[in-house]
Design a protein around this motif. Sequence first.
Motif, PDB file in Angstrom:
ATOM      1  N   GLN A 128      -0.997  -2.011  10.072  1.00  0.00           N
ATOM      2  CA  GLN A 128      -1.370  -1.266  11.271  1.00  0.00           C
ATOM      3  C   GLN A 128      -1.712   0.177  10.932  1.00  0.00           C
ATOM      4  O   GLN A 128      -2.671   0.744  11.455  1.00  0.00           O
ATOM      5  N   GLU A 129      -0.943   0.784  10.021  1.00  0.00           N
ATOM      6  CA  GLU A 129      -1.179   2.180   9.649  1.00  0.00           C
ATOM      7  C   GLU A 129      -2.487   2.343   8.887  1.00  0.00           C
ATOM      8  O   GLU A 129      -3.079   3.422   8.881  1.00  0.00           O
ATOM      9  N   LEU A 130      -2.968   1.263   8.265  1.00  0.00           N
ATOM     10  CA  LEU A 130      -4.248   1.306   7.562  1.00  0.00           C
ATOM     11  C   LEU A 130      -5.406   0.867   8.445  1.00  0.00           C
ATOM     12  O   LEU A 130      -6.551   0.829   8.001  1.00  0.00           O
ATOM     13  N   GLY A 131      -5.093   0.536   9.704  1.00  0.00           N
ATOM     14  CA  GLY A 131      -6.145   0.089  10.620  1.00  0.00           C
ATOM     15  C   GLY A 131      -6.634  -1.310  10.342  1.00  0.00           C
ATOM     16  O   GLY A 131      -7.741  -1.683  10.734  1.00  0.00           O
ATOM     17  N   LEU A 132      -5.786  -2.122   9.680  1.00  0.00           N
ATOM     18  CA  LEU A 132      -6.165  -3.500   9.366  1.00  0.00           C
ATOM     19  C   LEU A 132      -5.567  -4.503  10.343  1.00  0.00           C
ATOM     20  O   LEU A 132      -5.815  -5.705  10.217  1.00  0.00           O
ATOM     21  N   ALA A 133      -4.760  -4.044  11.264  1.00  0.00           N
ATOM     22  CA  ALA A 133      -4.159  -4.926  12.256  1.00  0.00           C
ATOM     23  C   ALA A 133      -3.782  -4.097  13.472  1.00  0.00           C
ATOM     24  O   ALA A 133      -3.551  -2.879  13.371  1.00  0.00           O
ATOM     25  N   GLU A 134      -3.750  -4.741  14.641  1.00  0.00           N
ATOM     26  CA  GLU A 134      -3.365  -4.041  15.863  1.00  0.00           C
ATOM     27  C   GLU A 134      -1.874  -3.752  15.900  1.00  0.00           C
ATOM     28  O   GLU A 134      -1.431  -2.787  16.506  1.00  0.00           O
ATOM     29  N   SER A 135      -1.084  -4.602  15.261  1.00  0.00           N
ATOM     30  CA  SER A 135       0.360  -4.386  15.202  1.00  0.00           C
ATOM     31  C   SER A 135       0.895  -5.028  13.942  1.00  0.00           C
ATOM     32  O   SER A 135       0.270  -5.918  13.362  1.00  0.00           O
ATOM     33  N   SER A 136       2.047  -4.564  13.496  1.00  0.00           N
ATOM     34  CA  SER A 136       2.686  -5.148  12.303  1.00  0.00           C
ATOM     35  C   SER A 136       4.182  -4.898  12.379  1.00  0.00           C
ATOM     36  O   SER A 136       4.643  -3.942  12.998  1.00  0.00           O
ATOM     37  N   GLU A 137       4.951  -5.777  11.723  1.00  0.00           N
ATOM     38  CA  GLU A 137       6.408  -5.690  11.788  1.00  0.00           C
ATOM     39  C   GLU A 137       7.021  -5.126  10.508  1.00  0.00           C
ATOM     40  O   GLU A 137       8.236  -5.058  10.378  1.00  0.00           O
ATOM     41  N   GLY A 138       6.202  -4.754   9.588  1.00  0.00           N
ATOM     42  CA  GLY A 138       6.738  -4.210   8.338  1.00  0.00           C
ATOM     43  C   GLY A 138       5.624  -3.848   7.382  1.00  0.00           C
ATOM     44  O   GLY A 138       4.444  -3.747   7.767  1.00  0.00           O
ATOM     45  N   LEU A 139       5.994  -3.640   6.112  1.00  0.00           N
ATOM     46  CA  LEU A 139       5.012  -3.281   5.104  1.00  0.00           C
ATOM     47  C   LEU A 139       4.046  -4.440   4.864  1.00  0.00           C
ATOM     48  O   LEU A 139       4.357  -5.603   5.089  1.00  0.00           O
ATOM     49  N   MET A 140       2.868  -4.094   4.387  1.00  0.00           N
ATOM     50  CA  MET A 140       1.836  -5.085   4.091  1.00  0.00           C
ATOM     51  C   MET A 140       1.971  -5.515   2.633  1.00  0.00           C
ATOM     52  O   MET A 140       1.705  -4.725   1.721  1.00  0.00           O
ATOM     53  N   PRO A 141       2.409  -6.756   2.354  1.00  0.00           N
ATOM     54  CA  PRO A 141       2.521  -7.201   0.963  1.00  0.00           C
ATOM     55  C   PRO A 141       1.147  -7.407   0.345  1.00  0.00           C
ATOM     56  O   PRO A 141       0.240  -7.935   0.999  1.00  0.00           O
ATOM     57  N   LEU A 142       1.009  -6.990  -0.921  1.00  0.00           N
ATOM     58  CA  LEU A 142      -0.286  -7.098  -1.600  1.00  0.00           C
ATOM     59  C   LEU A 142      -0.092  -7.669  -3.005  1.00  0.00           C
ATOM     60  O   LEU A 142       0.551  -7.028  -3.847  1.00  0.00           O
ATOM     61  N   PRO A 143      -0.634  -8.828  -3.300  1.00  0.00           N
ATOM     62  CA  PRO A 143      -0.583  -9.364  -4.671  1.00  0.00           C
ATOM     63  C   PRO A 143      -1.706  -8.757  -5.506  1.00  0.00           C
ATOM     64  O   PRO A 143      -2.691  -9.425  -5.847  1.00  0.00           O
ATOM     65  N   ALA A 144      -1.569  -7.480  -5.822  1.00  0.00           N
ATOM     66  CA  ALA A 144      -2.646  -6.749  -6.479  1.00  0.00           C
ATOM     67  C   ALA A 144      -2.091  -5.946  -7.657  1.00  0.00           C
ATOM     68  O   ALA A 144      -0.891  -5.660  -7.731  1.00  0.00           O
ATOM     69  N   PRO A 145      -2.947  -5.560  -8.597  1.00  0.00           N
ATOM     70  CA  PRO A 145      -2.506  -4.760  -9.749  1.00  0.00           C
ATOM     71  C   PRO A 145      -1.940  -3.410  -9.305  1.00  0.00           C
ATOM     72  O   PRO A 145      -2.453  -2.782  -8.377  1.00  0.00           O
ATOM     73  N   PRO A 200       0.833  -1.206   0.000  1.00  0.00           N
ATOM     74  CA  PRO A 200       0.000   0.000   0.000  1.00  0.00           C
ATOM     75  C   PRO A 200       0.867   1.255   0.000  1.00  0.00           C
ATOM     76  O   PRO A 200       1.824   1.360   0.775  1.00  0.00           O
ATOM     77  N   THR A 201       0.520   2.203  -0.873  1.00  0.00           N
ATOM     78  CA  THR A 201       1.293   3.428  -1.010  1.00  0.00           C
ATOM     79  C   THR A 201       0.370   4.621  -0.880  1.00  0.00           C
ATOM     80  O   THR A 201      -0.563   4.790  -1.681  1.00  0.00           O
ATOM     81  N   ALA A 202       0.609   5.430   0.138  1.00  0.00           N
ATOM     82  CA  ALA A 202      -0.191   6.638   0.346  1.00  0.00           C
ATOM     83  C   ALA A 202       0.415   7.768  -0.482  1.00  0.00           C
ATOM     84  O   ALA A 202       1.599   8.095  -0.336  1.00  0.00           O
ATOM     85  N   LEU A 203      -0.377   8.361  -1.368  1.00  0.00           N
ATOM     86  CA  LEU A 203       0.086   9.426  -2.256  1.00  0.00           C
ATOM     87  C   LEU A 203       0.041  10.773  -1.547  1.00  0.00           C
ATOM     88  O   LEU A 203      -0.541  10.913  -0.460  1.00  0.00           O
ATOM     89  N   ILE A 204       0.658  11.760  -2.160  1.00  0.00           N
ATOM     90  CA  ILE A 204       0.609  13.119  -1.618  1.00  0.00           C
ATOM     91  C   ILE A 204      -0.852  13.568  -1.565  1.00  0.00           C
ATOM     92  O   ILE A 204      -1.589  13.458  -2.547  1.00  0.00           O
ATOM     93  N   GLY A 205      -1.266  14.080  -0.398  1.00  0.00           N
ATOM     94  CA  GLY A 205      -2.655  14.497  -0.209  1.00  0.00           C
ATOM     95  C   GLY A 205      -3.528  13.445   0.439  1.00  0.00           C
ATOM     96  O   GLY A 205      -4.690  13.712   0.776  1.00  0.00           O
ATOM     97  N   ALA A 206      -2.980  12.236   0.600  1.00  0.00           N
ATOM     98  CA  ALA A 206      -3.762  11.175   1.239  1.00  0.00           C
ATOM     99  C   ALA A 206      -3.956  11.467   2.719  1.00  0.00           C
ATOM    100  O   ALA A 206      -3.141  12.140   3.359  1.00  0.00           O
ATOM    101  N   ARG A 207      -5.036  10.934   3.254  1.00  0.00           N
ATOM    102  CA  ARG A 207      -5.294  11.048   4.696  1.00  0.00           C
ATOM    103  C   ARG A 207      -5.383   9.661   5.311  1.00  0.00           C
ATOM    104  O   ARG A 207      -6.138   8.815   4.856  1.00  0.00           O
ATOM    105  N   LEU A 208      -4.578   9.453   6.349  1.00  0.00           N
ATOM    106  CA  LEU A 208      -4.622   8.214   7.130  1.00  0.00           C
ATOM    107  C   LEU A 208      -5.105   8.579   8.530  1.00  0.00           C
ATOM    108  O   LEU A 208      -4.326   8.966   9.395  1.00  0.00           O
ATOM    109  N   GLY A 209      -6.426   8.520   8.715  1.00  0.00           N
ATOM    110  CA  GLY A 209      -6.986   8.980   9.985  1.00  0.00           C
ATOM    111  C   GLY A 209      -6.815  10.472  10.117  1.00  0.00           C
ATOM    112  O   GLY A 209      -7.284  11.249   9.273  1.00  0.00           O
ATOM    113  N   ASP A 210      -6.085  10.905  11.137  1.00  0.00           N
ATOM    114  CA  ASP A 210      -5.854  12.342  11.355  1.00  0.00           C
ATOM    115  C   ASP A 210      -4.574  12.838  10.671  1.00  0.00           C
ATOM    116  O   ASP A 210      -4.262  14.026  10.747  1.00  0.00           O
TER     117      ASP A 210
END
Length: 785
Positions: A122-139, A91-101
Motif C-alpha cells: 500500500q505504501e508503494l501504491g501497489l495495493a489499496e490496502s495491506s496488512e503487513g510488509l510486502m514479501p519479495l523473492p528478489a535479490p 521493500p526497504t526505503a533508504l534514507i533520502g527516499a521519497r514515497l509520494g510526498d
Amino acid sequence: MKFSENWLREWVNPPISTKQLVQQLTMAGLEVDSVEPVAASFNKVVVGEVISVEPHPDAKKLRLCQVNVGEDDPLNIICGAPNVHVGMRAPTALIGARLGDMKIKKTKLRGVPSYGMLCSAQELGLAESSEGLMPLPAPIGEDIRHYLQLDDVSIEIDLTPNRGDCLSIEGIAREVGVLTRCDMTVPKVSPVAATITDTFPVSILHPQACPHYVGRIIKNINAKAPTPLWMRERLRRSGIRSISAVVDVTNYVLLELGQPMHAFDLTKLSGGIQVRMAQAGESIILLDEQQVRLDEQTLVIADNKVPIAIGGVMGGLATGVTETTQDIFLESAFFAPNQVSGCARRYGRHTDSSHRFERGVSPQLQCHAMERATALLLEIVGGQVGPIIEHTDTSALPSPPTIELRSSRIKRLLGQSLDTAEVSDILTRLGMAITPLELKWQVRPPSFRFDIAIESDLIEELARVHGYNNLPSHAPQSHLIMQPQAGVTLEQIQTVLVQRDYQEAITYSFVDPKLQAKLNPEIESISLANPISNDMAEMRTTLWIGLLQVLLYNQKRQQHRVRLFETGLRFKAQNLHQEKMIAGIVTGTRWPTQWGQTEQGIDFFDVKADIEALLSSAGQNQDYRFVASTHAALHPGQTAAIYRGNEWIGILGAVHPSLVQTLELTPPVYLFELRLAPLCETQVPKFKEISKYPSIRRDIAVVIDEETNAAQLLDCIKQSATKTLIDCQLFDVYQGKGVEPGKKSLAICLIFQAFSRNLTDSEVDTVIGQVVNTLEQKLGAKLRT
C-alpha cells in the motif's frame, strides 16, 4: 479492457512511444479511455533482508530490525508490521527516499534511531490496502522499480460491442502488429502430455448453445501454493484482484488469450458433466454467494444431480476450488453469443466471462487455452495431468462467411482507390484468407472476427488500417430543388412550448401497470415478457404517466411551479399500434414570482391558450374546436376534447381530485395530450388582399341559456352574417343582477369591412339584425337591453 503496456510489448514491440501507441489505437477504433502509472511515484527503495528481529525496549508493538540491503553494514530499522520475521525480504526505503510526498529521514522512535523504512504494498501504491510488509523473492539490494518493472502504465480501452476479438492481450497485439507492420512474438504453447489416464464423462445435450466443450482432470495439486509475483502484478495492472493460484491462472488465460475458463473441485462433482438447459424449479448458489432460481431458457453446466454453473456466466459456490482442493476438473468451452447475452441480462450477472462470450470467442481457441492453462498450473500448483476431453458438434459451430470485395466498391465508399497489393496485405495481416480475382477478392474472415459479415465491413477494416486521416476529404455534391414546406417540424412545435415557459422532459416508455390502469383504464396495454422491474412492466398508453411521476418528484423537492412537456410514442395492444404524441403537465402560478404583480394560480384557460398556440403553429387554428368531454383521469367539469372537424386530436383538463389525493399531488394540476401527426400538417401560406377602406365595429350583448357555450354562439354568428363580417370576438361573460337565473350574458365584438368600398351604417345595421334574428331562432338568444 485494461492491460499493462509492458505485457503488450512482450507480444509486439513497435518502435513508437506510449503516446504514439495510444493515438494509433484510438484512431483505429480502439478508443483509449485512460493511461495510468502502475505504481505511485517513489525512489531509492531496494530489496532488504531482515537478519534479526528484537522487541523495542519501550513499545510493545514495535520491533528493532537489522536489515541487509547489500551495503557494508546492515541498517537498524524500527518496524511495526505484524508479519516481519527473520529471513523475510521486503521493500526497504533508504534514507533520502521519497514515497509520494513523504521523504525518508533518520528518525528516533521512543529513543531508538531508525535508518529507513520497511514498506508494504500500500505504501508503494501497489495495493489499496495491506496488512503487513510486502514479501519479495528478489535479490538483496535490487531496486524495486527495476525488479517489478514499475516504469509501466496501465492502458484502458473502451471497446465497441463488435470488437470482442480485442478483449485479450493477443487480440490487441494483433491489432498493434497490423497497424505498425510489426511481427508478433507469440508465446510458445506446447501440448502437455498426460501423466495419468483419468477422464470424466461429458455429454452435450444442447449443442446449439455449446457446440464445443473441452475438459481435463488435474490431480494432486497444491491449492495453497502462492501465485507468483509476476502473475499477480499482471493481474493487478489489468484491474483483476488475485484470489488463489488456480483462479488466478484462469483469469490470466482470460486476459492473455480471451478464453474464459473455470475450474471445478473434482471431488464435489457427481457422476459426470452435462451441458443442458435448466429444468423447472432448479436453482443454484453462485460464487458471489447469491442464490438464483433458474428458468428453462438458461444453459447450465450440471453434474448428474444438480446445476454447478450457469454456462458462460458464473460458476457455482458448491463446486468451487478452495484451499483444501486436491483434484480439479478444468473447463474451456465455446458458448453461443446470443445464449450468453440474454442469460447474463436476465440474472443481472455481467461477468468478465459473459462480457467476452456475448461478443464472441473464437470456437477454435478452447484447446489452445486448455494447454496454456495446464502448463501454468503445473508450474505453480503442480499435479498430474489427464488427457484432454473434447466434444464438438461441427454442424452447430459458427462458420465465417465468404465475402466478395470489389475494388469499385472500395473507391465508391472511401473516395479513393487502394493499391491491390495494399488491400491484400491489410486483409492478410488481419488474419483473413483471401483469393485475389480480377478487380475483386474472395475473403474469408478468421474465426475470431464475428463482426465481419458483409462487404462494407471489409471496407471499414481497410479504412481503419489505411488510416482515416489518409482518406481524401470531398465536399458532397447534389442538385437541390427548392420545395414548399411540407409541414411543421417537431422542433418548431417544441419551440412553441419552450417559448411559453415549458421545459422538455424525457421519461421511460415502460410504466407501472397499476398507475396506468388508473389513468387509462379503457385502453388495452401491452405487457412486457421480460420487464426490467415490476413498476416498468407495460408499454405506456399515455405520456401522462411519466409526466405525473416527474411532477411528483419535483413537488417533493419544493418545486411548486412546474411546466413540462414530452414528445414520444404511446402504444396500444390493438393491432400493436404505436402513435407519436405530445403531452404536457402544468401546475403552480401563472407567472414566476416577481415584484410587478401578485401571484395568480394557473387555470384551465391558461393551458387552453398554450394549446391554441400549438394549433396556430400550423396556421389552421380556425379548423379546431374544443368540446366538453370526460376522461377517467380528469376532472368531469374541467375536461375538453379537441377535434378538427370530426377527427379527434387530443384532450386537456384538470387532474381528477381522487387521483390528486392518491398520488399526493399539490393541486391544481392540468394535463394535455395531442396527436403529433395532425399538428405537423400545414398549408402553404396564401396571399390575402388587405382592404384600404376603414372597418366598422359594433358590440352586441345577448342573453342565452347557461348550458350554451360561446363556440356555438360564434359559429352561428359567422354563418348568418355576410362576407363583410371579417372578425368576431367574445370579450365579456356576465351572470348576476339583471340576468335571469340559468342564463348568462355574452358580449360580442363584430368587425365589418369591405374590400371595394366604404360600408354604411345602414348596411351594418341590416347585417346585425339578421344575426340577432338567427341567434333567437337557433339558440333562443335575446338581445340584452
